[in-house]
Motif scaffolding. Sequence first.
Motif, PDB file in Angstrom:
ATOM      1  N   ILE A 219       0.860  -1.186   0.000  1.00 46.89           N
ATOM      2  CA  ILE A 219       0.000   0.000   0.000  1.00 46.89           C
ATOM      3  C   ILE A 219       0.893   1.232   0.000  1.00 46.89           C
ATOM      4  O   ILE A 219       2.107   1.152   0.221  1.00 46.89           O
ATOM      5  N   TYR A 220       0.273   2.398  -0.258  1.00 44.11           N
ATOM      6  CA  TYR A 220       0.935   3.696  -0.124  1.00 44.11           C
ATOM      7  C   TYR A 220       0.141   4.552   0.846  1.00 44.11           C
ATOM      8  O   TYR A 220      -1.087   4.457   0.921  1.00 44.11           O
ATOM      9  N   ARG A 232      -8.859   7.307  -6.148  1.00 41.82           N
ATOM     10  CA  ARG A 232      -8.442   8.228  -5.107  1.00 41.82           C
ATOM     11  C   ARG A 232      -8.359   7.503  -3.771  1.00 41.82           C
ATOM     12  O   ARG A 232      -9.240   6.739  -3.393  1.00 41.82           O
ATOM     13  N   HIS A 233      -7.286   7.742  -3.064  1.00 44.20           N
ATOM     14  CA  HIS A 233      -7.077   7.107  -1.773  1.00 44.20           C
ATOM     15  C   HIS A 233      -8.178   7.439  -0.775  1.00 44.20           C
ATOM     16  O   HIS A 233      -8.788   8.525  -0.825  1.00 44.20           O
ATOM     17  N   THR A 234      -8.379   6.541   0.169  1.00 37.67           N
ATOM     18  CA  THR A 234      -9.242   6.825   1.304  1.00 37.67           C
ATOM     19  C   THR A 234      -8.697   8.018   2.094  1.00 37.67           C
ATOM     20  O   THR A 234      -7.487   8.241   2.157  1.00 37.67           O
ATOM     21  N   ASP A 248      -7.124   2.697  12.201  1.00 36.73           N
ATOM     22  CA  ASP A 248      -8.230   2.802  11.238  1.00 36.73           C
ATOM     23  C   ASP A 248      -7.750   3.341   9.895  1.00 36.73           C
ATOM     24  O   ASP A 248      -8.232   2.910   8.838  1.00 36.73           O
ATOM     25  N   ASP A 249      -6.811   4.303   9.914  1.00 36.77           N
ATOM     26  CA  ASP A 249      -6.239   4.805   8.659  1.00 36.77           C
ATOM     27  C   ASP A 249      -5.675   3.658   7.824  1.00 36.77           C
ATOM     28  O   ASP A 249      -5.957   3.529   6.628  1.00 36.77           O
ATOM     29  N   TYR A 250      -4.854   2.850   8.454  1.00 36.86           N
ATOM     30  CA  TYR A 250      -4.195   1.764   7.733  1.00 36.86           C
ATOM     31  C   TYR A 250      -5.198   0.697   7.314  1.00 36.86           C
ATOM     32  O   TYR A 250      -5.145   0.177   6.191  1.00 36.86           O
ATOM     33  N   ARG A 253      -7.105   1.814   4.276  1.00 38.07           N
ATOM     34  CA  ARG A 253      -6.294   1.809   3.058  1.00 38.07           C
ATOM     35  C   ARG A 253      -6.128   0.381   2.525  1.00 38.07           C
ATOM     36  O   ARG A 253      -6.219   0.135   1.312  1.00 38.07           O
ATOM     37  N   TYR A 254      -5.882  -0.577   3.421  1.00 36.76           N
ATOM     38  CA  TYR A 254      -5.800  -1.971   2.972  1.00 36.76           C
ATOM     39  C   TYR A 254      -7.133  -2.442   2.402  1.00 36.76           C
ATOM     40  O   TYR A 254      -7.174  -3.187   1.409  1.00 36.76           O
TER      41      TYR A 254
END
Length: 567
Positions: A219-220, A232-234, A248-250, A253-254
């Motif tokens: 991931i980025y 577009r990214h979360t 929660d951020d990570y 994204r996953y």
Amino acid sequence: MAGGSDGTDAGPHRRSLAGVASRRGFLAGGALLLAAVGCSDGGPSGGGTPAPPRPTGRATLRPATPIPGVGDGVFSLGVASGDPLPDGVILWTRLVAPPSGGTPLPSGDIPVDWQVATDEKFADVVAAGTQAATPGLAHSVHVDVRGLQPGRAYFYRFRAGTVLSPVGRTRTAPAASAAVSSLSFALASCQDFQNGYWPAYNAIATDNLDLVVHVGDYIYEYDPNSRFPDRRHTAPATPGLNQLRTLDDYRNRYTQYKSDPALQAAHTAAPWVVVWDDHETENGYAGLTDESGDTGDKHQDPAAFARQRAAAYQAYYEHMPIRVGYVPGSPDLRIYRRFTFGDLLTLNMMDTRQYRTPQPGRASQDIGDASLGENNTAGTMSGAEQEAWLIDGLRASSTRWNVIAQQTMMAQLHARIAAGLGDVLTNLDQNDGYVPYRTRLLSAVRDSRARNPVVLSGDIHSAWVNDLRVDFNRPETPVIGTEFVCTSISSGFLMVSDDLVRMNNRLLNPHVRYFRGDRRGYTRVHVTPGEWRAEMRVAETIERRDAPVTTDATWVVEDGRPGAQLA
């Protein structure tokens, strides 16, 4: 075949895409492009996640029982397998609620049934069981299935309530003493969701491979910023930092990355062996030191960064089919481990982020004078314990091929801003920032007498084939092995013409045999006792999901003859 392990039960700060890609590639012949992004015994890191009960004999699923809140879409992140042994594999899935407007999952544990069969229709079931998906691990499931036969394909699936998952295909390793005639695998890294689609994974899914080896940047962490409306990214909890911070951020994204159909197809086609690089946590981090150049709210002291790393490592564990022990909330996770493929190949998976010392000079973008890396006598990328583990394993190896999979380019890569003028510059985030460590490591590889050493790398968003020498400044000295660097699945490489890069390589990097930076893709490898054959696979474009993928060049290493040759 698949792999076996020798003991794993055991705002102002936002970057443009061009800026992000400006640290990990080279502009040769007159300018510098050292581009920036990038992209066991494997025992557990202690206590942590208990291994599930191992199945014995044939079994069937228990009767289906509806569970309120568990319905269609609960397996929308797909299924995966990994870390194959002669008698088993890890099976993975994660339960999720419908993406919009659906009933949330139950707040407690959810029983998840699993099944392994020799056929895709599950007429011949050889193992089955039930494991709880717990909210503390995001309702992820890791099943360590044992009691399987070596060197054969299996099919697997899960069930939650009355909902069946997609079917995945996996493969166990051959027995340790088995004479293995061939092994086929893909080498992949660096899949920036925002930069484009993933046709390379569609190709991998149809390659009929024994294994996929992923060397990082799954991931980025960057803020939403894409030319593709559906890529577009979360949004993170704190926009403007251009990085993730919370668990929660990570997890979010996953969830986004895992929802991609091409990635899911590649996971269901073969077992994966994975290790992280930097972007699974934060670009360019080293140990408990965050990205060089971070200031203001972006910069964190080691204690604060340890909390971020704990969130990143937990989310990584929750989303990967890996056989490791993890203590939830810990900033530490031993992920380096070793796999064997009968008498043919040993695969050493290294972690060169968690234990490394900071990049010398701590320059923004990590571009600096090559002498900083040459004089970095106290520097390490692996830490002393892991370095000793690797060398001990090479000394003890009896396989025909011995592979070291790690993150950043091993070979020297130098450039000048103008041809023949000025200081020699390098990317200090690569092994060039840790030259005494690299010299010591390659000397030990040579002295171990391990047969046919090969290094696999990623990170630089371009494909390379490099001769490896203990001293790259002495091209007359013997080649001791070969490095294959895969290009990225989708992450961008800031390019000039290939001719200029090749000119720079002729002047400063004569050990470079092949380079291509204008295409995305992967490396497909077929290994026999007599030959290592690597195909540099490139996608026509990442602007379309269905773009074709072809072979740009094929390189061969012969048994007992260090160095690669064009096929």
